[in-house]
Write a protein that holds these residues in place. Structure first.
Motif, short mmCIF file in Angstrom:
data_model
loop_
_atom_site.label_atom_id
_atom_site.label_comp_id
_atom_site.label_asym_id
_atom_site.label_seq_id
_atom_site.Cartn_x
_atom_site.Cartn_y
_atom_site.Cartn_z
N THR A 193 -3.55 4.24 1.73
CA THR A 193 -2.86 3.88 2.96
C THR A 193 -3.38 2.52 3.44
O THR A 193 -4.41 2.03 2.94
CB THR A 193 -3.11 4.92 4.07
N ASN A 194 -2.69 1.95 4.41
CA ASN A 194 -3.15 0.68 4.97
C ASN A 194 -4.60 0.77 5.43
O ASN A 194 -5.43 -0.09 5.09
CB ASN A 194 -2.27 0.30 6.17
N THR A 239 0.85 -1.18 0.00
CA THR A 239 0.00 0.00 0.00
C THR A 239 0.89 1.23 0.00
O THR A 239 2.12 1.13 -0.06
CB THR A 239 -0.90 0.02 1.25
N ALA A 240 0.29 2.40 0.09
CA ALA A 240 1.07 3.64 0.06
C ALA A 240 1.96 3.78 1.29
O ALA A 240 2.99 4.47 1.24
CB ALA A 240 0.14 4.84 -0.04
N ASP A 241 1.63 3.13 2.39
CA ASP A 241 2.43 3.29 3.60
C ASP A 241 2.76 1.97 4.29
O ASP A 241 3.14 1.94 5.46
CB ASP A 241 1.74 4.23 4.60
N GLY A 242 2.62 0.84 3.61
CA GLY A 242 2.95 -0.44 4.23
C GLY A 242 2.51 -1.61 3.39
O GLY A 242 2.56 -1.57 2.15
#
Length: 588
Positions: free
Chosen positions: A536-537, A510-513
């Motif tokens: 994001t997650n 994802t965008a952050d994880g």
């Protein structure tokens, strides 16, 4: 010990009946092991929800067990299968270190470990009942099993010191010029260097490659110089075998799962001579969570397999005395440390009392036999033939103490003539675990997470608990042997002797994880991977839940588990400020 409950039993669960229901991954190994211990299956039922097992032993009583996917994680509604348990507990992070990104283990590893832990808890409860105390209910979970399996890595990640070697992607297996993929084992730097010199590897690559190779058991990765891989790609397999023979190293090609020999049970068990003089009666255990309280376990183990088995017995209340060489176990100083003691060592050996004994001397051998004369269990994982060479085999110990449970946790259990050295990664290579743990679109490769050592330790504890129960029911001393081979066979049986399809248990970025969907939701989630990568997650999880799909964030930093709300503060710290995982069981 309390009075004998049943005389002349030849199996720990002779005349016992067992009823099992629940998901096959959580019940399969447990049901098979209970049958192998002598129980009769009265009912089998596969269904969703937790696994439930009821075991009744004539003359003792009934023990009921419940095994959930999420027990420590009861509020994490989307952590309800193997994939999401692996994701939440850090298993995917450790298994994926070789490749530099989280990856799921393609076999139901957490469920298999939980199933073995369930049998352990039930056997421990029965031992407690035989001693006049005990409990009637045991609860565990796949999440508890998963946290136990990463406890060494977690302890190291949360230690105040840095790792002794770089943490970066890479590692065996190596590939020969004819395409043979193989594992290498060299336990000493001279052996390592001799092997590579025979193949003409660059001296600098040999020097710089040793430490990451040596520490791969601890770090689950081994960023080796590319020159070493290039060296093996330039020579045929037969030349590699010759170099290993000259240097004293071990090499093993990766075998398919179909090459694994079958076995009815992952351990063997036999009774010895009867007690002529029973030891003094110890008080019945008062705490249901400590059914082995008052029993003494002597452990002469190295690395993971035997120390973990003894650690589990200690968690059940046994007094564990660790036999170490003069000067103490050198692994106590393996970095990173907490209060000058290795965090990894503490994960397996905290709360044990240590006694230094030189088992190579006549005086040390006599001292060890004297200690065993007052113990309930003696456990070791010495190299094959070492016990006989030292005059410290099972017969010698049981001559000193006929009521002893003598336990040997071995590599191959003597069942594979000509087998390589019995270490985790060599066993993975020889038995086909390299195929079992990876889906079809990834090349077979043993996991650098010590899967077999950990499961082997669980099976060792299971065998000892069964031996203690058989001792109570028969009035005889007992010999048990478990093995890494038995652990590999248990895991391959869980895999169904087949590889999973492409992309199986592969988390989505994802965008952050990263997020991991349940196995049932994975295909639908994977179809949306491009869109999910922009979210994001939390946004990605919300989008999937709107569609009735289940997923959970992937833990990529093990240290973050300390504050992960999904764990509800389940992790703790010991007196050395080393992180601890919760007990595998709850008794009531």
């Amino acid at each position: 010990m309390g009075p004998l409950t049943t005389l002349h039993a030849t199996q720990p669960l002779e005349e016992a009946t067992v009823h099992v229901s629940g998901p096959l991954p959580l019940t399969g190994p447990a049901a098979g092991h209970l049958r192998a211990l002598g129980a009769t299956m009265k009912q089998g039922e596969a269904q969703a929800g937790p696994a439930r097992i009821s075991l009744t032993v004539p003359g003792l009583g009934t023990v009921n067990a419940e095994t959930a996917w999420a027990d420590v994680l009861p509020d994490a509604d989307d952590t309800d299968d193997e994939a999401t348990v692996q994701a939440a507990t850090g298993v995917m992070a450790v298994h994926g270190r070789r490749g530099g990104a989280p990856r799921g283990i393609a076999v139901d590893y957490a469920a298999t470990c939980a199933s073995v832990l369930t049998v352990q808890g039930m056997l421990a409860a029965l031992v407690g009942q035989a001693r006049g105390g005990g409990t009637e209910r045991v609860t565990t979970g796949a999440d508890r099993a998963a946290l136990l399996s990463v406890s060494q890595y977690l302890a190291a990640a949360c230690a105040p010191e840095a790792e002794a070697v770089p943490m970066a992607p890479g590692g065996p297996p190596f590939t020969a010029s004819d395409g043979t993929r193989f594992e290498l084992e060299a336990l000493e730097p001279g052996t390592w260097a001799g092997f590579w010199r025979e193949l003409g590897a660059p001296p600098e690559a040999i020097r710089s490659g040793w430490r990451p190779f040596q520490f791969r058991y601890a770090t689950a990765c081994a960023p080796l110089p590319e020159a070493l891989h290039a060296t093996t790609r330039g020579v045929p397999w037969e030349r590699i075998r010759q170099a290993a023979a000259v240097a004293g190293a071990a090499v093993c090609p990766l075998h398919p799962m179909t090459a694994t020999p079958g076995s009815a049970a992952p351990w063997t068990m036999e009774t010895g001579k009867p007690w002529t003089t029973r030891p003094p009666v110890s008080p019945a255990p008062e705490d249901p969570a400590r059914p082995l309280a008052g029993l003494t376990v002597l452990e002469a183990g190295r690395r993971i397999q035997a120390p973990l088995a003894a650690h589990l017995l200690g968690l059940l209340g046994a007094n564990v005395v660790r036999i170490e060489p003069p000067g103490g176990d050198p692994l106590r100083g393996m970095p990173p440390c907490c209060s000058d003691i290795s965090a990894r060592w503490l994960a397996l050996n905290r709360h044990k009392r240590a006694v230094d004994i030189d088992i190579k001397s006549a005086a040390g051998q006599a001292e060890l036999r004297e200690l065993a004369s007052g113990a309930d269990v003696f456990l070791h994982n010495w190299a094959p033939g070492k016990a006989e060479q030292l005059g410290l085999d099972a017969a010698a110990f049981q001559a000193a103490n006929p009521g002893l449970v003598h336990a040997y946790t071995s590599g191959w259990a003597g069942r594979l003539p000509g087998a390589p050295i019995g270490t985790d990664f060599m066993v993975q290579a020889r038995t086909g675990i390299g195929e079992a743990v990876r889906p079809l679109d990834e090349p077979a490769a043993p996991s650098l997470m010590t899967l077999i050592d950990v499961l082997g330790g669980l099976l060792g504890a299971e065998a000892i608990l069964a031996g203690l129960l058989l001792r109570e029911r028969s009035g005889h001393g007992v010999r048990v042997e478990s093995s890494l081979l038995g652990a590999a066979e248990t895991l391959i049986a869980a895999a169904g002797h087949r590889r999973r399809p492409a992309g199986f248990r592969r988390p989505l970025p994802t965008a952050d994880g990263w997020i991991a969907a349940t196995d049932d939701s994975a295909a639908a989630a994977r179809d949306q991977r491009t869109a999910l990568a922009k979210l994001t997650n939390q946004q990605a999880l919300a989008a999937l839940r709107k569609q009735g799909l289940a997923a959970t964030p992937v833990t990529t930093d093990l240290a973050s588990l300390l504050t992960d709300p999904r764990l509800n503060g389940a992790l703790g710290r010991d007196s050395h400020s080393c992180v601890t995982v919760p007990s595998p069981w709850r008794f009531s």
